[in-house]
Design a protein around this motif. Structure first.
Motif, mmCIF file in Angstrom:
data_model
loop_
_atom_site.group_PDB
_atom_site.id
_atom_site.type_symbol
_atom_site.label_atom_id
_atom_site.label_comp_id
_atom_site.label_asym_id
_atom_site.label_seq_id
_atom_site.Cartn_x
_atom_site.Cartn_y
_atom_site.Cartn_z
ATOM 1 N N SER A 44 73.283 65.926 53.677
ATOM 2 C CA SER A 44 73.492 64.903 54.707
ATOM 3 C C SER A 44 74.465 63.838 54.242
ATOM 4 O O SER A 44 75.164 63.222 55.042
ATOM 5 N N SER B 83 78.586 63.491 63.090
ATOM 6 C CA SER B 83 77.756 64.603 63.547
ATOM 7 C C SER B 83 77.604 64.557 65.065
ATOM 8 O O SER B 83 77.191 63.535 65.618
ATOM 9 N N ASP C 36 79.524 69.244 62.698
ATOM 10 C CA ASP C 36 79.580 68.156 61.729
ATOM 11 C C ASP C 36 80.977 68.104 61.132
ATOM 12 O O ASP C 36 81.594 69.145 60.894
ATOM 13 N N MET D 295 76.637 60.863 65.993
ATOM 14 C CA MET D 295 76.187 59.950 64.953
ATOM 15 C C MET D 295 77.299 59.742 63.928
ATOM 16 O O MET D 295 77.952 60.695 63.495
ATOM 17 N N TRP D 296 77.490 58.483 63.549
ATOM 18 C CA TRP D 296 78.549 58.091 62.616
ATOM 19 C C TRP D 296 77.923 57.668 61.296
ATOM 20 O O TRP D 296 77.060 56.805 61.250
ATOM 21 N N HIS D 297 78.365 58.295 60.217
ATOM 22 C CA HIS D 297 77.837 58.024 58.880
ATOM 23 C C HIS D 297 78.893 57.331 58.019
ATOM 24 O O HIS D 297 78.948 57.544 56.806
ATOM 25 N N ALA E 215 72.429 56.235 60.139
ATOM 26 C CA ALA E 215 73.641 56.551 60.887
ATOM 27 C C ALA E 215 73.701 55.685 62.133
ATOM 28 O O ALA E 215 72.698 55.162 62.609
#
Length: 277
Positions: free
Chosen positions: A5, A11, A31, A67-69, A77
């Motif tokens: 992850s 994602s 992803d 989702m932004w990491h 996230a």
């Protein structure tokens, strides 16, 4: 090979968007890993640019999430679908467009400086009186713009008006402006569109430099399969708004569903190969 992850930068899960009675994107998931070039391919109307518009917050998905990491200091996230469109660049996501979007009656340097607006920290009055803080910010912005100019060999065009530049150079200027935002993820929408063979080869060179020298992840939409094969770590093929295959460029190009979407039925392709032989 699967990613942890911590390797994932962006994602998308079960992305869908409907325009009236048309389901433009249907349950698309993927992803984007840190430091990779990930490319979306597919025939016209496959939904590739729509996916870009969902990430850019031009569109809002009917269902699904993005989702932004990008914030490695935080454990959680960030849901991009809950962010305002104007906030996306500040998060570290920059984009180019298939149809070039530049200020034509400004110079190349001024277009690049506009790309620095997300890093502006000075206020109105400090800029009116050109305080030391404003002066330092101006110098820093120009230094970053000059670094990008050097990276993309735009020195000769630094003070040229965009309106007088050839199409291929404008493509590079738009790429340069996006890099001036110091993105973590760069969205490239048809970077080779309208370019000749030599310019496309140069674009491949720039993308590889952006990936390896700057450490920027790239999410690209592209039709030119020679460019895709040269620069992409992984590819996702789409058709009619749905995912057909994901893998390396070689794996995806060999997938029967991808071949059929591009060239017709598998039997038709086999016949063409026999004729060519």
């Amino acid at each position: 090979m699967t990613s942890s992850s911590g390797d994932i930068l962006l994602s998308a899960k079960d992305l869908s968007v409907r325009f009236g009675g048309v389901l433009a994107v249907n349950k698309v998931s993927f992803d984007v890993r840190r430091g990779e070039v990930f490319t979306l391919i597919g025939p016209n109307g496959a939904g590739k640019t729509t996916v870009f518009n969902l990430i850019s917050r031009i569109y809002t998905p009917t269902m699904g999430e993005i989702m932004w990491h990008g914030d490695t200091s935080g454990p959680l996230a960030l849901a991009l679908t809950q962010q305002a469109p104007h906030a996306i660049a500040a998060l570290g996501i920059a984009r180019t467009f298939q149809n070039i979007e530049l200020f034509e009656h400004a110079t190349v340097l001024h277009n690049l400086l506009i790309g620095r607006h997300t890093h502006r920290q000075t206020g109105f009055w400090s800029e009116v009186f050109f305080t030391p803080a404003t002066r330092r910010a101006e110098i820093a912005a120009r230094e970053k713009a000059e670094q990008v100019i050097d990276l993309l060999d735009l020195q000769h065009h630094r003070d040229s008006m965009v309106a007088g530049l050839p199409y291929g150079v404008r493509k590079v200027v738009e790429l340069a402006r996006a890099l001036c935002t110091e993105p973590k993820l760069l969205l490239l929408d048809e970077p080779s569109s309208g370019l000749n063979v030599e310019e496309t080869a140069d674009m491949a060179f720039w993308i590889q430099d952006i990936q390896h020298e700057l450490g920027v992840s790239v999410l690209m939409v592209e039709h030119d399969m020679s460019l895709v094969s040269k620069v992409s770590d992984r590819v996702l093929a789409m058709n009619m708004g749905e995912v057909l295959a994901t893998g390396t460029p070689r794996e995806v190009q060999a997938d029967a569903r991808v071949v059929e979407a591009y060239l017709g039925t598998v039997d038709d392709v086999s016949s063409l190969r026999r004729v060519a032989a």
